[in-house]
Design an enzyme around this catalytic site. Sequence first.
Site, PDB file in Angstrom:
ATOM      1  N   GLY A 156      69.828 -39.117  57.404  1.00  0.00           N
ATOM      2  CA  GLY A 156      69.906 -39.009  58.859  1.00  0.00           C
ATOM      3  C   GLY A 156      70.148 -37.565  59.253  1.00  0.00           C
ATOM      4  NE  ARG A 181      70.891 -28.516  57.743  1.00  0.00           N
ATOM      5  CZ  ARG A 181      70.531 -27.433  57.118  1.00  0.00           C
ATOM      6  NH1 ARG A 181      71.150 -26.304  57.380  1.00  0.00           N
ATOM      7  NH2 ARG A 181      69.569 -27.461  56.242  1.00  0.00           N
ATOM      8  CG  ASP A 202      79.029 -26.836  57.694  1.00  0.00           C
ATOM      9  OD1 ASP A 202      77.854 -27.289  57.674  1.00  0.00           O
ATOM     10  OD2 ASP A 202      79.304 -25.651  57.413  1.00  0.00           O
ATOM     11  CG  ASP A 244      64.892 -36.573  52.809  1.00  0.00           C
ATOM     12  OD1 ASP A 244      64.619 -36.867  51.630  1.00  0.00           O
ATOM     13  OD2 ASP A 244      65.546 -35.563  53.111  1.00  0.00           O
ATOM     14  CG  ASN A 245      62.786 -32.789  53.090  1.00  0.00           C
ATOM     15  OD1 ASN A 245      63.428 -33.054  54.101  1.00  0.00           O
ATOM     16  ND2 ASN A 245      63.332 -32.227  52.031  1.00  0.00           N
TER      17      ASN A 245
HETATM   18  P1  AMP Z   1      67.593 -30.922  54.046  1.00  0.00           P
HETATM   19  O1  AMP Z   1      67.937 -30.392  52.700  1.00  0.00           O
HETATM   20  O2  AMP Z   1      67.743 -29.913  55.145  1.00  0.00           O
HETATM   21  O3  AMP Z   1      66.281 -31.626  54.095  1.00  0.00           O
HETATM   22  O4  AMP Z   1      68.720 -31.998  54.356  1.00  0.00           O
HETATM   23  C1  AMP Z   1      68.928 -33.180  53.619  1.00  0.00           C
HETATM   24  C2  AMP Z   1      69.969 -34.023  54.300  1.00  0.00           C
HETATM   25  O5  AMP Z   1      71.243 -33.370  54.286  1.00  0.00           O
HETATM   26  C3  AMP Z   1      69.682 -34.304  55.763  1.00  0.00           C
HETATM   27  O6  AMP Z   1      70.156 -35.592  56.056  1.00  0.00           O
HETATM   28  C4  AMP Z   1      70.484 -33.253  56.477  1.00  0.00           C
HETATM   29  O7  AMP Z   1      70.790 -33.626  57.783  1.00  0.00           O
HETATM   30  C5  AMP Z   1      71.726 -33.161  55.610  1.00  0.00           C
HETATM   31  N1  AMP Z   1      72.367 -31.847  55.683  1.00  0.00           N
HETATM   32  C6  AMP Z   1      71.914 -30.682  55.188  1.00  0.00           C
HETATM   33  N2  AMP Z   1      72.771 -29.675  55.432  1.00  0.00           N
HETATM   34  C7  AMP Z   1      73.783 -30.208  56.122  1.00  0.00           C
HETATM   35  C8  AMP Z   1      75.015 -29.695  56.677  1.00  0.00           C
HETATM   36  N3  AMP Z   1      75.336 -28.419  56.563  1.00  0.00           N
HETATM   37  N4  AMP Z   1      75.824 -30.541  57.306  1.00  0.00           N
HETATM   38  C9  AMP Z   1      75.518 -31.848  57.435  1.00  0.00           C
HETATM   39  N5  AMP Z   1      74.399 -32.404  56.930  1.00  0.00           N
HETATM   40  C10 AMP Z   1      73.548 -31.603  56.281  1.00  0.00           C
HETATM   41 MG    MG Z   2      65.258 -32.741  55.112  1.00  0.00          MG
END
Ligand code: AMP
Ligand code: MG
Length: 476
Positions: free
Chosen positions: A82, A85, A117, A242-243
């Site tokens: 979900g 951030r 965070d 998710d990506n």
């Molecule tokens: P991502 O690596 O950006 O595709 O993120 C993977 C998952 O981790 C997603 O659900 C993001 O919303 C969550 N996520 C990544 N970085 C953060 C963060 N700093 N704080 C909260 N959730 C995060």
């Molecule tokens: Mg992602």
Amino acid sequence: SPSFHWDHSYRTLPQALWVDQAPETATNPRLVYWNRPLAEKLGLDSGPPDAAMLAGSRLPPGAAPLAQAYCGHQFGHFTQLGDGRALLLGEHLPPGGGRVDVQLKGSGQTPFSRRGDGKAALGPMLREVIFGEALQALGIPTTRGLCVVATGAPVYRETPLPGAVLTRIAASHIRVGTFEYAVRCEDRTVLPALQAYTRTRHDPEVPAGDVAAWLRRVCTRQAQLIAKWMSVGFVHGVMNTDNCHVGGETIDYGPCAFMDVYHPETVFSSIDHYGRYAYANQPQIAAWNLAQLASCLLPLIDDDEGAAIEAATAAVRGFAEVYQAAWLAVFRAKLGLAQAEDGDRALIEALLSRMARLRADFTRVFRGLADGSARAEFAEPEGFDAWAADWRTRLAREGATPEARSGALRAVNPALIPRNHRVAEAITAAEGGDFAPFHRLVEALARPFDAPAPEDEALTAAPAAHEVVRATFCGT
Ligand code: AMP
Ligand code: MG
């Protein structure tokens, strides 16, 4: 500030798919990037924004922020995710038609933050802008950065880093992982509602009742996208479900990179220990992701489970066929071949294997085919010569004039890609307060096929041995 023309169609979906969430307030917001060409394209003609507005401190009028729910297979393992951030402010309806999501990234915690965070560091957000603009200019579907606001507050990773909020524009933020979430909802209306919404939004021409046809459409689009990545040496780095965007855009730029030296096993991501998302694995991984989508859609494809599985399997198999054809088409064009012949695949593969063996720079070799400079890119130029003789024999059957051919080669083989060492340099300078290299890089990347201006020559050069970037980091 930008005059968004809001709509909030995602809110018509069952409440299981999203939650209301306000952004956190930025301490001392300062605008560091405003994408004027994109703003113009979207009809946001009122000049750069009030920084506070796009740092979440004071929302644009009419915005209604929400966090989207989704799941995902990360490196093959299923996880509840979900927007941890990010917040969807709403959909903007550009005056010229269409509908785009406007999303803040780095705007604070949400119910999906888990232990995170909710924040984003400046470097990764600038990185997302650089790669989005590069792919856009290369003709590859992608989400784009509209704006970056430095928050004035640090985010704590291994060390304190300057914080930032990115405003991201996307055709939608519906991922394979959104379907993986929907199929697990107790409320059985969620999945059909999401599928109907997504089809209407991305594929209105596909008949509503034909979910198998829609799945085939998604597979085709993904196959075309991955073929385009391959044609420019792009390695996404985190092809988790998710990506994987159902609308076919490149999304969630983390530790992505363009190859310098060509090698099929190239991996940059520091967290990809087994090379799952290596350059050459990307088509197989995309197919694997689509198989997860297909399995979510089974109950909607046919009441008869056997028939549903058969139709879904056929759709996912179709990916390979479309991908192979798309790959051949883009690489034929990269060799200046307008006509199709049986031996073309072998000719392309022969060049690639020589490039791998002789450590040749992917971008410079293909660009060099236009002006005779490709040979010099090989550690042993004689290794190129035998191949080049076959290529010239093949070209002779095409009949184009040398000038026309050079023009065609330059139109598909970029001179400029975001070189890892240049990206790193621009980000390091920006973290230190000097945004000039970042702005110059982004500006140059808007015209990747042009002959580079003399002052941009350095951006097109391959890295010297000590400049080579071997690993990239998520920086989340
Ligand atoms: P991502 O690596 O950006 O595709 O993120 C993977 C998952 O981790 C997603 O659900 C993001 O919303 C969550 N996520 C990544 N970085 C953060 C963060 N700093 N704080 C909260 N959730 C995060
Ligand atoms: Mg992602």
